[in-house]
Design an enzyme around this catalytic site. Sequence first.
Site, PDB file in Angstrom:
ATOM      1  N   SER A 222       0.956  -1.252   0.021  1.00 56.19           N
ATOM      2  CA  SER A 222       0.013  -0.068   0.058  1.00 56.19           C
ATOM      3  C   SER A 222       0.879   1.277  -0.077  1.00 56.19           C
ATOM      4  O   SER A 222       2.066   1.014   0.407  1.00 56.19           O
ATOM      5  CB  SER A 222      -0.879   0.076   1.111  1.00 56.19           C
ATOM      6  OG  SER A 222      -1.473   1.217   1.597  1.00 56.19           O
TER       7      SER A 222
ATOM      8  N   TYR B  54      -0.932  -0.427  10.486  1.00 56.66           N
ATOM      9  CA  TYR B  54      -1.206  -1.131   9.089  1.00 56.66           C
ATOM     10  C   TYR B  54       0.193  -0.381   8.148  1.00 56.66           C
ATOM     11  O   TYR B  54       0.348  -1.190   7.532  1.00 56.66           O
ATOM     12  CB  TYR B  54      -2.608  -0.223   8.740  1.00 56.66           C
ATOM     13  CG  TYR B  54      -2.700  -0.854   7.088  1.00 56.66           C
ATOM     14  CD1 TYR B  54      -3.425  -1.941   7.087  1.00 56.66           C
ATOM     15  CD2 TYR B  54      -2.818   0.159   6.305  1.00 56.66           C
ATOM     16  CE1 TYR B  54      -3.563  -2.315   5.673  1.00 56.66           C
ATOM     17  CE2 TYR B  54      -3.067  -0.080   4.791  1.00 56.66           C
ATOM     18  CZ  TYR B  54      -3.373  -1.484   4.638  1.00 56.66           C
ATOM     19  OH  TYR B  54      -3.770  -1.864   3.297  1.00 56.66           O
TER      20      TYR B  54
END
Length: 254
Positions: free
Chosen positions: A146, A159
């Site tokens: 990501s 995350y």
Amino acid sequence: MSLFDLTGKVAVVTGSTRGIGEAIVHRMAEQGAKVVVSSRKADACEKVAADINAKHDGAAIAVPCNISEKADLQRLVDTANETFGKIDILVCNAAVNPYFGPSKDIPDEAFDKIMDVNVRSNHWLCHMVLPQMVERKDGAVIIVSSIGGLKGSPILGAYCLSKAADFQLARNLAVEFGEHNIRANCIAPGLIKTDFARALWEDPDILKRSTADAPLKRIGLPDEIAGAAVFLASPAGAFMTGQSVVVDGGATIA
């Protein structure tokens, strides 16, 4: 032969019953690959596999798997090998994020879950598949990371940390296994229209704010990530390894 032809290849894709993972299995099957559809829910796996087989007979099987369980991952690999005889392409796509908020407040169990699922499970799965790739002197590992792994965040700290670790996992694998003609790369999506990111695009005002600074001024679609995965798995990407392909509408450069 097309540079993007995957005929004769077998791909295992985790988290492939919706969003980015589902788009990847569909597009890889379209290019001639056999695909193993996997997520936690058996009925969801069966549905996606059936949809693919309706277009490409015999191209897909469904193997439910909880990637946080090492035995489940081994069963996934074993079933793929028993059915198709090998695994040429591994796509580690499944991920979790059970916590939104400042990193100082994250419960230990949430932090552990994020790191276990997003990093350790990928490490486990890669090393379950790599030995056969070494034996054949051929293979492609793709980890869906990501753009969060490239930036700091006030609400997604753990995350983002896990996704930064995935970049390094791909680099390490590229260095360790390159001599065996095995490539390892990451894809770093920006904001994509998936259930995972629903909170950022469902409300038009939030979506407008979320995309305001990106040059393309829009949200991405799962197929736009699937195209990058096909590239990395195919002859077109044969000289790329240890890299992170950012697909974000320009968000990280604006």
